[in-house]
Design a protein around this motif. Structure first.
Motif, PDB file in Angstrom:
ATOM      1  N   GLY A 276      70.353 -43.205  50.353  1.00  0.00           N
ATOM      2  CA  GLY A 276      68.902 -43.157  50.533  1.00  0.00           C
ATOM      3  C   GLY A 276      68.299 -41.774  50.743  1.00  0.00           C
ATOM      4  N   ILE A 277      69.152 -40.736  50.754  1.00  0.00           N
ATOM      5  CA  ILE A 277      68.601 -39.382  50.837  1.00  0.00           C
ATOM      6  C   ILE A 277      68.758 -38.785  49.443  1.00  0.00           C
ATOM      7  N   ASP A 278      67.704 -38.881  48.652  1.00  0.00           N
ATOM      8  CA  ASP A 278      67.849 -38.631  47.223  1.00  0.00           C
ATOM      9  C   ASP A 278      67.588 -37.173  46.884  1.00  0.00           C
ATOM     10  N   GLU A 279      67.526 -36.902  45.596  1.00  0.00           N
ATOM     11  CA  GLU A 279      67.471 -35.508  45.142  1.00  0.00           C
ATOM     12  C   GLU A 279      66.150 -34.820  45.457  1.00  0.00           C
ATOM     13  N   ARG A 280      65.168 -35.558  45.967  1.00  0.00           N
ATOM     14  CA  ARG A 280      63.931 -34.900  46.393  1.00  0.00           C
ATOM     15  C   ARG A 280      64.081 -34.334  47.804  1.00  0.00           C
ATOM     16  N   ARG A 281      65.274 -34.533  48.385  1.00  0.00           N
ATOM     17  CA  ARG A 281      65.503 -34.122  49.776  1.00  0.00           C
ATOM     18  C   ARG A 281      66.605 -33.087  49.917  1.00  0.00           C
ATOM     19  N   LEU A 282      67.364 -32.922  48.865  1.00  0.00           N
ATOM     20  CA  LEU A 282      68.558 -32.076  48.968  1.00  0.00           C
ATOM     21  C   LEU A 282      68.597 -31.172  47.741  1.00  0.00           C
ATOM     22  N   PHE A 283      68.479 -29.872  47.971  1.00  0.00           N
ATOM     23  CA  PHE A 283      68.370 -28.920  46.861  1.00  0.00           C
ATOM     24  C   PHE A 283      69.508 -27.910  46.918  1.00  0.00           C
ATOM     25  N   PHE A 284      69.996 -27.583  45.745  1.00  0.00           N
ATOM     26  CA  PHE A 284      71.062 -26.589  45.647  1.00  0.00           C
ATOM     27  C   PHE A 284      70.611 -25.509  44.669  1.00  0.00           C
ATOM     28  N   SER A 285      70.953 -24.266  44.986  1.00  0.00           N
ATOM     29  CA  SER A 285      70.559 -23.212  44.043  1.00  0.00           C
ATOM     30  C   SER A 285      71.476 -22.007  44.171  1.00  0.00           C
ATOM     31  N   TRP A 286      71.489 -21.248  43.113  1.00  0.00           N
ATOM     32  CA  TRP A 286      72.118 -19.924  43.140  1.00  0.00           C
ATOM     33  C   TRP A 286      70.984 -18.901  43.168  1.00  0.00           C
ATOM     34  N   VAL A 287      70.974 -18.075  44.179  1.00  0.00           N
ATOM     35  CA  VAL A 287      69.983 -16.985  44.225  1.00  0.00           C
ATOM     36  C   VAL A 287      70.743 -15.711  44.553  1.00  0.00           C
ATOM     37  N   SER A 288      70.696 -14.765  43.637  1.00  0.00           N
ATOM     38  CA  SER A 288      71.440 -13.526  43.865  1.00  0.00           C
ATOM     39  C   SER A 288      70.620 -12.561  44.701  1.00  0.00           C
ATOM     40  N   ALA A 289      71.246 -11.475  45.121  1.00  0.00           N
ATOM     41  CA  ALA A 289      70.572 -10.468  45.939  1.00  0.00           C
ATOM     42  C   ALA A 289      69.438  -9.811  45.166  1.00  0.00           C
ATOM     43  N   ALA A 290      69.445  -9.953  43.847  1.00  0.00           N
ATOM     44  CA  ALA A 290      68.412  -9.316  43.023  1.00  0.00           C
ATOM     45  C   ALA A 290      67.277 -10.279  42.715  1.00  0.00           C
TER      46      ALA A 290
END
Lengths: 658, 153, 268
Positions: B107-121
């Motif tokens: 019940g905790i769907d993808e509108r609640r849990l985010f994953f990302s790659w963000v580099s120092a740049a």
């Protein structure tokens, strides 16, 4: 009881413009455990730091939070100030109120509320911080250099010149590597041996260098500063302490038709041999695969010829253990096997040769005495075709990368050929000419303009042999837009540069990464080009990527500088952010051991007083651990923790945000 | 009708999502720093917790954040191949792939849990990311009262 | 000879020859099946095997009171053999003696390597029951709020008896994370947040390891459909990483290894 001090910096107007710093300090003062809270215009200034030092001393603080800029900016500054006041530097944390708050938000109320949250998170964290102390590891100031080519020799000489001991291990019977096989070198056309052999002799005679030729690394234990390396000294069957290198033995050896590796199989050698006349050490070994005595049990001609009684057929491999503090890998390269190219004869035509074979034909010490004579019939070829990018830049059959050195050596080959066969034709098929380097473009121009080497831009689609022995080379001239057919007497393929065979196994022994082509991976492609992911293991030369001699030598000196830098201090000081295993609760499922990017988690046997094994658990080697915490998150039962980012600290940070 | 719509819009605007972010020290934390030094603007709804590496981020952290009433969680680290510790992010990526399935199922769907790659740049990427997920969570509304992980005493 | 008779014969022989000091199998208890611990060749008559034998007997192999008896042989349907293979991959076992049974046949006495080979050859495609697959599909079709409600209701029944944990051969930690109290990540109170955290983490700690034997759900006195969680993760493990635990005793842990091209479509 925690006695936390909070110090809020205005950073001039940088924070104060958006965040109500006084309100943040006031809110912090009410947080549980906070006994001192202040705000100031420039916390990083001398008076600001003095405020911190004074509060630590007067209020007997057990922890401090500085709400200011990013810790990446001033954490070392404030931790130093804390240490000066007698507070362990790891008991100070920073809340990022500038980069993460005042600079990115406009609404003053919201930014101030967020700033209070950020400070609260750090207050809760710092309450659970522990005093940490740098980990000190003693360093064995001896380096191991693996590979005795020009890169290994240069690294060994530089380290030895810096006053540290070096063990130089070489797989073959002589040091010198590929460079010893070259005729002349680009872009100066100086004789390769003339510049190399003095270095070889210097390496062999240097008081700080122990040469171990005909030896290979067998096993590696330990970590930076403290490697224990087992080296296999292969049986030479010749007692070098007695041998004078006179040559009576190989003059008498009846096994005379063994293809010479040094001469790229164009010449022959005996079973008891030194690879080339200038070999260092200049003493023979017996090749046990070809020696008649060792394979069939009778002969012994060399033993009879030796007046010193140095031949010993009962010699055996010997395992030697050495202790070293740093390692330089300089294992070099091989040429790609072009037999994968069916259209170029799949390696079956004697007169389709590789670059090393051409080097040996052109070398005054080579099998033809420096005359260009083709392998099949010994005739001087009148037309020679050189094909660049053989296996390079060919993702399908060969390698995706550019081998970097072929453009230059092919130009050199064309020149050498034209210098020796004035009326001959040298035709080069190329995709692009990559001549970036000091004097390199000029060298190519010289080959074309002064020496008349003909360049055809295009690929060769097929080579076949006509009954009269001519090699018919069919290709395209993409600039002229037409098909080209050349009747050649010899073809030289610029095979791709590939890492030395066995390189992957060696990398695994040292915990060094390698790419899909087998080249060793540097720790960072730009900023740490000679280091590896394994602390204390450095790279030099073509084992990392295709390189010419100047680049290999430069990288070797860089690796040597890294080693000398490491050895400049008696002890290694490391950040105490390392993982620790609770051995009482560990059930040894080995997930952490398998996951650790550094091989820093090891099996550890717990034994009772009598030495009986009680059980095995995981243990972190502090010398190897880099503090990423991957093992901590992998452990299902929460038996591992990471100093500086403990479960307790993170738990309270999250809980604070509720 | 129109009145109801205005009210809903006002409620959505008034809702300030609480977002907890777990980021690695070397890439995303530095990327967030760059967003600051570049004076980019993004909503003040995210609270960053810094870890050395995404490899250190235990699913327990994410659960704990939801238990404490977070409306969403962001996890961010170095791009593949860029990990300061060579492979911590690869380990993390596997864990996330499975953990998000589990939370979605419960019940905790993808509108609640985010994953990302963000580099120092990637300061801009970080600012855009925070703006975007804040908007998405705002649109999704509060996780309560359907938060299955929420502490209730 | 029936499967039960064959098991009795082999058990008696293993005990008589000293190759096993203890045989763990199934016996009847009324209409149910219970574990049997036989150490005397004369006592093998209680051993039976039929399709009511569901308990995963691998759970006993790590217990000190069993280990101290000396070599143990265990009656093992495919699910049990798979558990043993996972235990071996996680260095919890080095060897095993199994009386291998299948739904269709008795395969005799095997060692670990033999069991792994048999699994690969005959039981590579053990499909979950159609009812379970259907229940998962139904759940997936719900809205997130409905799913949250479904699990909130289910987990509300949990009394934290930990029978699920006790029944699972892979829940072998000396100290379970739920019993770690500094910090107490998972509340031990039988309330919503603790129950949710416990059930989620229990399932997650099985990810890439669970062989879908069903022992946890069968043990749950409250009838919480734990297999839905296990199945969802197992499917994901197979789909994303091509892994099926319990076939290779030298397998690397699914969580604890990685491939450069693991899916990252969900990462922005």
């Amino acid at each position: 009881m925690a006695r936390i001090g909070v110090f809020i910096c205005h950073c001039g107007e940088n924070i104060a413009r958006t965040v109500d710093c006084a309100a943040v300090a006031a809110a912090a003062a009410k947080m549980p455990g906070v006994v001192h809270s202040a705000d100031y215009k420039y916390m990083c200034s001398d008076p600001g730091q003095q405020m911190i030092r004074q509060a630590i001393a007067e209020k007997k603080l057990t922890g401090a939070v500085v709400g200011a800029c990013s810790p990446r900016m001033h954490e070392p500054t404030f931790r130093r100030a804390a240490a000066e006041a007698g507070l362990n530097p790891y008991l100070l944390e920073m809340a990022n109120l500038r980069e993460h708050c005042s600079w990115v938000h406009e609404d003053r109320a919201a930014a101030t509320a967020k700033a209070i949250d950020l400070v609260r998170v750090m207050v809760e964290k710092v309450k659970r911080n522990r005093s940490l102390y740098p980990i000190r590891v003693p360093i064995e100031p001896t380096a191991l250099v693996v590979g005795g080519g020009i890169a290994g020799i240069q690294a060994a000489l530089d380290i030895a010149g810096g006053g540290k001991k070096v063990i130089l291990v070489e797989r073959g019977p002589s040091i010198g590597g590929h460079m010893a096989r070259l005729s002349e070198t680009f872009p100066t056309l100086d004789c390769s041996q003339c510049i190399l052999t003095p270095r070889m002799v210097e390496a062999a005679s240097h008081p700080n260098i122990t040469l171990m030729t005909y030896s290979e690394v067998e096993a590696v234990e330990g970590f930076v500063g403290n490697f224990q390396v087992t080296i296999r000294r292969k049986a030479k069957y010749v007692d070098w302490s007695k041998c004078t290198g006179c040559g009576d033995c190989w003059a008498k050896c009846p096994a005379r038709k063994i293809p010479s590796e040094f001469d790229a199989r164009l010449g022959a050698r005996t079973a008891i041999y030194r690879p080339f006349p200038q070999a260092v050490p200049n003493k023979p070994v017996i090749d046990r695969e070809h020696c008649i005595m060792l394979t069939k049990g009778k002969c012994g001609a060399c033993a009879k010829a030796c007046q010193r009684g140095a031949v010993n057929f009962k010699d055996q491999d010997e395992l030697v253990k050495v202790k070293v503090g740093a390692v330089v890998l300089a294992t070099g390269f091989d040429l790609w096997d072009h037999s994968a190219y069916g259209e170029y004869g799949a390696g079956k035509f004697a007169d389709v040769i590789d670059g090393f074979q051409f080097e040996r034909l052109a070398s005054a010490s080579g099998p033809t005495g420096g005359e260009i004579r083709r392998p099949s019939d010994g005739q001087v070829p009148r037309t020679v075709v050189f094909i660049q990018c053989c296996g390079s830049r060919d993702e399908k059959v060969g390698k995706a990368y550019c081998s970097k050195i072929c453009c230059m050596y092919t130009a050199k080959h064309g020149m050498l050929y034209k210098h020796k066969v004035h009326d001959g034709r040298a035709i080069v098929f190329y995709m692009d000419i990559r001549a970036a380097g000091k004097g390199y473009e000029e060298f190519i121009r010289r080959a074309v303009e002064a020496d008349g080497v003909e360049y055809v831009r295009g690929r060769v689609s097929r080579i076949y042999r006509r009954t009269d022995g001519k090699l018919i080379v069919r290709g395209a001239d993409t600039l002229a837009g037409r098909a080209v057919t050349v009747e050649a007497d010899m073809v030289v393929l610029a095979d791709a540069v590939v890492p030395r065979s066995g390189g992957e196994k060696l990398a695994q022994l040292f915990g060094v990464g390698y790419d899909t082509d087998g080249f060793y991976s540097e720790a960072h492609p730009k900023l740490r080009p000679v280091e590896t992911a394994a602390a204390g293991v450095f790279l030099a030369g073509a084992c990392q990527s295709p390189k010419d001699i100047p680049d290999s030598v430069a990288q070797a000196s860089a690796a040597a500088a890294k080693v000398l830098g490491l050895f400049a201090r008696p002890e290694l000081e490391r950040e105490p952010v390392v993982a620790r295993v609770n051995e009482n609760t560990c059930v040894h499922c080995r997930a952490c051991i398998q996951a650790c990017p550094y091989g820093a988690v090891e099996d550890h046997e717990i034994r009772d007083r009598k030495g009986h094994l009680v059980r095995t658990v995981a243990r972190v080697n502090e010398g190897l651990c880099q503090g990423c915490g991957t093992c901590v998150a992998i452990c299902r039962s929460g038996c591992i923790d990471l100093e500086g980012f403990t479960d307790e600290q993170v738990f309270s940070e999250i809980a604070t945000l509720e | 009708m129109a009145q109801t719509e205005t009210k809903t819009a006002e409620a959505a605007a008034a809702f300030q999502p609480r977002i907890v972010a777990f980021v690695c020290n070397w890439c995303t934390y530095a990327g967030a720093d760059l967003a600051g030094t570049s004076r980019l603007r993004y909503p003040p709804n995210v609270r960053i917790i810094k870890l050395p590496c995404t490899g250190r981020i235990d699913p327990l952290f994410i659960l704990k954040a939801f238990e404490g009433g977070a409306d969403a969680v962001l996890v961010s680290g170095c791009h593949p191949g860029d990990c300061h510790y060579t492979s911590g992010n690869y380990h993390a990526r596997r864990r996330w792939a499975l953990f998000r399935r589990l939370l979605d199922l419960t019940g905790i769907d993808e509108r609640r849990l985010f994953f990302s790659w963000v580099s120092a740049a990637e300061g801009q990427k970080f600012a855009d990311l925070v703006a975007d997920i804040t908007e998405k969570v705002r649109a999704a509304g509060p996780l309560e009262p359907a938060n299955p992980a929420r502490r209730r005493l | 000879m029936s499967t039960s008779e064959a098991i009795r014969a082999d058990a008696a022989r293993l005990l008589a020859e000293g190759r096993a000091k203890l045989v763990i199998g199934y016996r009847a208890r009324g209409p149910h099946r219970a574990p049997a611990f036989v150490s005397d060749p004369a006592g093998v008559d209680v051993l039976i095997y039929d399709n009511l034998c569901k308990q995963n007997l691998a759970v006993y192999l790590r217990k000190p009171e069993v280990r101290s008896r000396g070599p143990v042989a265990v009656v093992a349907p495919p699910a049990v053999m798979r558990s043993l293979v996972v235990l071996a991959a996680e260095s919890q076992l080095t060897e095993a003696t199994v009386l291998a049974v299948g739904p269709d046949a008795y395969h005799g006495v095997l060692d670990l390597a033999g069991a792994a080979a048999l699994l690969k050859e005959k039981y590579a495609d053990l499909a979950p029951s159609p009812e379970l697959l259907e229940a998962l599909a139904k759940l997936d079709a719900m809205s997130p709020q409905e799913r949250a409600r479904f699990w909130t209701d289910q987990f509300a029944k949990c009394t934290r008896c930990y029978a699920c944990r006790a029944a699972c051969p892979l829940c072998y930690c000396a100290r379970c994370i739920v019993e770690k109290n500094v910090p107490q990540w998972i509340s031990t109170a039988a309330a919503q947040h603790g129950n949710f955290a416990w059930q989620i983490i229990r399932a997650f700690h099985q990810a890439g390891r669970c062989t879908l034997c069903g022992a946890c759900e069968a043990a749950c006195p409250q009838g919480i459909p734990l297999m839905l969680l296990n199945l969802a993760l197992s499917e994901e493990v197979a789909k994303q990483f091509g892994e099926k635990p319990g076939y290779d005793p030298a397998a690397k842990p699914v969580i604890g290894s990685w491939k450069p091209d693991d899916d990252q479509g969900f990462v922005r």
